[in-house]
Design a protein around this motif. Structure first.
Motif, PDB file in Angstrom:
ATOM      1  N   ASN A  45       0.843  -1.197   0.000  1.00 20.18           N
ATOM      2  CA  ASN A  45       0.000   0.000   0.000  1.00 20.18           C
ATOM      3  C   ASN A  45       0.882   1.252   0.000  1.00 20.18           C
ATOM      4  O   ASN A  45       0.594   2.238  -0.687  1.00 20.18           O
ATOM      5  N   ASN A 190      -4.454   0.139   4.686  1.00 18.01           N
ATOM      6  CA  ASN A 190      -5.110  -0.529   3.558  1.00 18.01           C
ATOM      7  C   ASN A 190      -6.229   0.316   2.955  1.00 18.01           C
ATOM      8  O   ASN A 190      -6.580   0.146   1.793  1.00 18.01           O
ATOM      9  N   GLU A 194      -6.026  -0.683  -2.994  1.00 16.41           N
ATOM     10  CA  GLU A 194      -5.260  -1.871  -3.353  1.00 16.41           C
ATOM     11  C   GLU A 194      -4.037  -1.512  -4.177  1.00 16.41           C
ATOM     12  O   GLU A 194      -4.119  -0.672  -5.074  1.00 16.41           O
TER      13      GLU A 194
ATOM     14  N   ASP B 247     -11.569  -4.254   1.464  1.00 17.49           N
ATOM     15  CA  ASP B 247     -10.486  -3.968   0.517  1.00 17.49           C
ATOM     16  C   ASP B 247     -10.915  -4.267  -0.915  1.00 17.49           C
ATOM     17  O   ASP B 247     -10.455  -3.627  -1.862  1.00 17.49           O
ATOM     18  N   ALA B 248     -11.820  -5.246  -1.075  1.00 17.77           N
ATOM     19  CA  ALA B 248     -12.304  -5.573  -2.418  1.00 17.77           C
ATOM     20  C   ALA B 248     -13.284  -4.508  -2.914  1.00 17.77           C
ATOM     21  O   ALA B 248     -13.697  -4.542  -4.072  1.00 17.77           O
TER      22      ALA B 248
END
Lengths: 268, 330
Positions: A45, A190, A194, B247-248
């Motif tokens: 990240n 995070n 991504e 996160d997806a």
């Protein structure tokens, strides 16, 4: 402007708990055979954040260098940030680092020395924590050692007109906007987004590149006296399994019976 | 006698629960120690009566405009004044809570004092031979536990996970209240908090909910979360998610339950398609009842669950929702 990214090679955190083993004698995790290590996810990240700053501010940011201190590096793994778009990879690769792996203060000393050797840097980006020892303190240690501000948990980064850095700091319920002078140490979470998949072209470029290597001796360092915090025991906790499995005729029936069971227990 | 310094936090004008837990952690690990509690802020007049009744030997009040809200997000000011207090008081141990404040200030304070902190400790003891602290902390995302011991003789800085110790009583003590002048320690600010932006909250707040329904990677996409919303509406529950699902991009990050994310303490935590990585369990282990629907009988979640269905949520969840509706209509 030059950006440094600190990255760590860690055992794959996706290893299922049932296959995760530790050696209680050597105080190490023992990855299952054939499972390759990875670059710590939060560090990717951080690499992504550095590369995006470089892309969005091409006149200001001209270089991203990735640093790592350790030993037994797997080169295809450590080159991933290069394949993503970082420019240089600097490894402090020394067998003596294996013994002090769990001591953050040693790693801080080594990274501070190599950052000084390769510096100066305007921004040092780190992942918010490593998925192996979960200390979440190396960036704070670096900031204190280098006497820099330390802004943690970035979910967005941008440069301001006056040469400061604007950081959106992730909170459980929103975010803070912080402006910091540079140089600074910033940790990336995070929530930033991504990391990109390397392109084929990126992978080809990274394959041809050779990392710049240092040993501890190159940096004028020796391994230190006893660290302030020493690992004494590592073990896998025992878990009792008291789960009542609800089994119906099929999965739908199980779902139905679960609702009835929870009602009996007055949970719903 | 050993000296312990507790770095307090103020929450909604009160001494935070996590601070009271530090007081009881100090008492249980180091029962005969001299305990000090340090408050920082721009104006401590409101907290002073409560602080002066805490079960401790000394309470330090440190006021300075730069310490407003603990210098939230920047943390330079508390690190400077606490290290100056430590130099004066020379504590053997310094305890902070693993909050945003403690997990930032603790390590920086430790390094400024030439030490290294122990982050996210869930247990604390004194090694009778060395007289130094031994801490237990989850590592490898909670798959393993590590016991670390402090060596040398500098201050031992431990950052303790909230919820691992009971809260000490809020009153009943007669500490000496000392004002510590931080002026010499405060430097020109290098970073500033410009703004705090609250997330748009929809429905029941996760932290307040008595029932939480969480979805994970096993749901396979964003759409199934609408089924969870539907169920949440029926039960007056909040919807959470695992980090993988956030996160997806299937749900917003504000829904994330886990070590990185929110900690929830409902009476019922229903996990659908969540494997139960310890990173996630750290955020819901305070739930009184964990219930899991997962197609993998080996999934970690069943280690912690009280009730479980091993099966496909695509069949089990709609039947569960229908049964809830039936039960509610009866």
């Amino acid at each position: 402007m030059r950006i440094a990214v600190c990255a760590k090679q860690v055992p794959d955190p996706e290893i299922p708990a049932s296959r995760f083993k530790v050696d209680e004698g050597s105080l190490r995790a023992v990855p299952p055979p054939g499972v390759s290590p990875v670059v710590n996810g939060f560090d990717l990240n951080a690499a992504e954040a550095a590369i995006r700053l470089c892309e969005s501010e091409p006149s200001a940011v001209n270089e991203v260098t990735v640093f790592s201190a350790g030993t037994d590096f797997v080169m295809e793994v450590m080159k991933k940030p290069l394949a993503m778009g970082a420019h240089r990879l600097v490894l402090v690769d020394d067998p003596a680092l294996a013994a002090i792996e769990t001591d953050t203060s040693s790693t801080v000393r080594v990274l501070a020395a190599v950052l000084h050797e390769e510096g100066p840097f305007d921004l040092i980006l780190c992942g918010r924590q490593a998925s192996d020892w979960d200390q979440a303190q190396l960036p704070m240690g670096l900031a204190e050692t280098l006497n820099l501000p330390c802004i943690t948990l970035a979910r967005d980064l941008s440069l301001t007109g006056d040469g400061s850095l604007r950081v959106h700091r992730a909170l459980p319920d929103g975010y803070q906007v912080i402006e910091t002078t540079l140089p600074a140490v910033v940790t990336v979470s995070n929530e930033y987004g991504e990391p990109r998949y390397p392109t084929l072209r990126g992978i080809m470029t990274a394959t041809r590149q050779q990392p710049i290597r240092y040993s501890l001796a190159d940096l004028g360092l020796q391994t230190q006296d006893p660290p302030p915090l020493r690992l004494k025991r590592l073990f896998i906790p025992e878990r009792s399994r008291g789960c009542e499995l609800i089994e119906g005729e099929d999965d739908a029936d199980s779902g139905r019976l679960l609702a009835i069971r929870l009602r009996e227990e007055q949970l719903i | 006698m050993s000296k312990v310094l507790i770095c307090a936090e103020i929450e909604d004008g009160r001494v935070s629960d996590a601070t009271l837990q530090l007081a009881s952690a100090a008492l249980s690990a180091m029962p005969h120690s001299h305990r000090s509690i340090a408050f920082v802020g721009d104006d401590l007049s409101e907290i002073e009566p409560a602080a002066a009744a805490l079960p401790a030997d000394t309470v330090f009040l440190i006021e300075h405009p730069a310490l407003k809200n603990g210098d939230a997000g920047v943390f330079d000011a508390p690190v400077s004044v606490l290290s100056s207090l430590c130099q004066q008081e020379d504590p053997d141990a310094v305890l902070l809570a693993r909050t945003d404040y403690g997990s930032n200030v603790g390590p920086r304070l430790a390094f400024r004092l030439g030490q290294s902190a122990a982050q996210d400790c869930i247990d604390l003891a004194v090694n009778p031979e060395s007289g130094r602290l031994a801490v237990t902390r989850p590592v490898f995302g909670g798959n393993a536990m590590a016991v670390y011991e402090f060596t040398g003789d500098g201050p031992q800085v431990a950052v303790i996970r909230p919820g691992c110790f009971d809260s000490a009583p809020l009153s009943g003590g007669f500490p000496e209240v000392i004002r510590f002048d931080p002026a010499g320690a405060i430097c020109e600010p290098r970073a500033r908090l410009m703004d705090t932006v609250a997330a748009q909250a929809e429905g029941v707040r996760l932290q307040d909910a008595d029932i939480v329904i969480s979805g994970g990677r096993g749901l396979g996409g964003p759409e199934p979360f609408s089924r969870l919303e539907e169920l949440a509406e029926l039960l007056g529950a909040a919807v959470g998610a695992s980090r993988a699902a956030c996160d997806a991009g299937w749900v917003e990050h504000e829904r994330q339950v886990g070590l990185t994310g929110k900690s929830v303490t409902p009476s019922l935590y229903l996990a659908v398609g969540i494997s139960g990585a310890s990173q996630h369990m750290a955020g819901c282990s305070g739930a009184r009842n964990i219930v899991a629907i997962n197609n993998d009988s080996e999934a970690n979640i069943f280690q912690d669950a009280r009730y479980g269905v091993v099966g496909d949520w695509r069949q089990a969840l709609p039947a569960f929702i229908a049964a809830v509706q039936d039960l509610q209509n009866d």
